[in-house]
Design an enzyme around this catalytic site. Structure first.
Site, PDB file in Angstrom:
ATOM      1  N   ARG A   1       3.741 -11.323   4.992  1.00  0.00           N
ATOM      2  CA  ARG A   1       5.661 -10.632   5.053  1.00  0.00           C
ATOM      3  C   ARG A   1       5.752 -10.890   6.357  1.00  0.00           C
ATOM      4  O   ARG A   1       6.297 -10.532   6.679  1.00  0.00           O
ATOM      5  CB  ARG A   1       5.479 -10.243   4.464  1.00  0.00           C
ATOM      6  CG  ARG A   1       5.430 -11.366   2.404  1.00  0.00           C
ATOM      7  CD  ARG A   1       6.781  -9.851   1.291  1.00  0.00           C
ATOM      8  NE  ARG A   1       7.726  -9.621   1.517  1.00  0.00           N
ATOM      9  CZ  ARG A   1       8.331  -9.001   1.080  1.00  0.00           C
ATOM     10  NH1 ARG A   1       7.673  -8.325  -0.392  1.00  0.00           N
ATOM     11  NH2 ARG A   1       9.868  -8.757   1.075  1.00  0.00           N
TER      12      ARG A   1
ATOM     13  N   PRO B   1       1.080  -1.079  -0.026  1.00  0.00           N
ATOM     14  CA  PRO B   1       0.528  -0.568   0.148  1.00  0.00           C
ATOM     15  C   PRO B   1       0.945   1.263  -0.078  1.00  0.00           C
ATOM     16  O   PRO B   1       1.739   1.494   0.817  1.00  0.00           O
ATOM     17  CB  PRO B   1      -0.957  -0.026   1.418  1.00  0.00           C
ATOM     18  CG  PRO B   1       0.388  -1.107   2.200  1.00  0.00           C
ATOM     19  CD  PRO B   1       1.231  -1.346   1.460  1.00  0.00           C
ATOM     20  N   GLU B   2       0.498   2.530  -0.922  1.00  0.00           N
ATOM     21  CA  GLU B   2       0.991   3.438  -0.842  1.00  0.00           C
ATOM     22  C   GLU B   2      -0.386   4.322  -0.441  1.00  0.00           C
ATOM     23  O   GLU B   2      -1.192   3.575   0.120  1.00  0.00           O
ATOM     24  CB  GLU B   2       1.831   3.795  -1.751  1.00  0.00           C
ATOM     25  CG  GLU B   2       2.646   3.275  -2.713  1.00  0.00           C
ATOM     26  CD  GLU B   2       3.468   3.599  -4.060  1.00  0.00           C
ATOM     27  OE1 GLU B   2       3.609   4.650  -4.381  1.00  0.00           O
ATOM     28  OE2 GLU B   2       4.102   2.224  -4.144  1.00  0.00           O
TER      29      GLU B   2
END
Length: 275
Positions: A117, A2-3
């Site tokens: 992750r 996400p940005e």
DNA sequence: CACGAGACCTGTTCGC
DNA sequence: TGCGAACAGGTCTCGT
């Protein structure tokens, strides 16, 4: 994943609800569960579980790439890092693969944080500023004028791409939107920040705002299997378009490494100064 | 102050 | 088909 545009899209979905699930605003928290301890940056797992119970979600805000949940007595901050995602599912749904934290509400739904992750982090704190303190300005905040931006950028003598990705300088840009903004501004990613003229800096700030706003309009970018529902990937000009023709001039898009990150550019539209 | 390398992690895709 | 390497939306910290 996400940005800024993806985080903002998630924020809006959580506030408004979707066809799949209701808004979580005003929901009362019954209990929390933590499946991967390191996901919780603060406080301890036991503290978290006892502190979060019986609080209500009063508001959901965003600062840079952080989600900021205003609860009755505390703030819950979430950073999704590379692979974090949030889902609202029925409370009796089985634990999902890669589910790290679950928070169940009194209305039969639960909030789950999924993160293959394990880079994502949650903080449950009294004062969010302690964590958000060092973030740079919000790019969509009109408070920063083009002239102020030029002055700020000129104070550094840094390679432009890593500077734009430095959250202490400007909050919310990541690898995708930085490459896209530099392309729109016609700037090579290796350009030194202090060599930009006023008009170049002005165009750069406008390009940053344009790609972020377009990203939000498209509900963010969906790449690979991670983020669902976004559509901005269909509008990329350079990101992951290595070897494909530039939409403006037809030159093949190149991929280089800048600041240890994949960087995509059109060598014709984004000339390196002095070559 | 600016920058590169390595760490933190798992999953998918690439190249032979 | 198999297997290791490369790569992935992001920060941190440490050394030069």
């Amino acid at each position: 994943m996400p940005e800024l545009p993806e985080v903002e899209t998630i924020r809006r979905m959580l506030c408004k609800g979707t066809s799949e699930y209701p808004s979580i605003l005003a929901c009362k928290i019954m209990n929390g569960q933590v499946f991967w301890g390191k996901t919780l940056a603060k406080p301890s797992v036991d503290q978290f579980i006892s502190d979060i119970a019986n609080q209500k979600i009063d508001d959901i805000d965003r600062r840079g790439k952080y989600l900021v949940f205003k609860l009755t007595r505390s703030f819950l901050l979430i950073h999704l890092k590379m692979s974090g995602d949030i889902k609202i599912v029925p409370e009796n749904s089985p634990t999902e693969k890669h589910e790290r934290v679950a928070i169940s509400f009194d209305n039969g739904w639960k909030f789950i944080f999924i993160d293959p992750r394990k880079f994502g982090r949650l903080w449950l704190v009294d004062d969010p500023e302690a964590i958000l303190l060092n973030l740079g300005f919000e790019p969509l905040d009109e408070e920063i004028s083009e002239r102020k931006f030029w002055e700020k950028i000129s104070r550094h003598r840094r390679v432009i791409k890593p500077l734009l990705m430095d959250q202490r300088f400007i909050a919310g840009l990541g690898n995708i939107y930085t490459d896209e903004a530099l392309y729109l501004a016609g700037l090579h990613p290796l350009t030194r920040s202090n060599t930009l003229g006023f008009h170049q800096a002005e165009l750069l700030l406008r390009s940053i705002r344009k790609v972020l706003q377009d990203g939000i309009l498209q509900n963010g970018s969906s790449i690979d299997w991670v983020y669902r529902g976004g559509n901005f990937q269909n509008y990329f000009n350079v990101y992951r378009r290595t070897g494909m023709p530039c939409r403006k001039c037809g030159t093949l898009i190149e991929r280089i490494i800048v600041g240890q990150r994949s960087t995509h550019l059109c060598p014709t539209c984004q000339k390196y100064p002095g070559s």
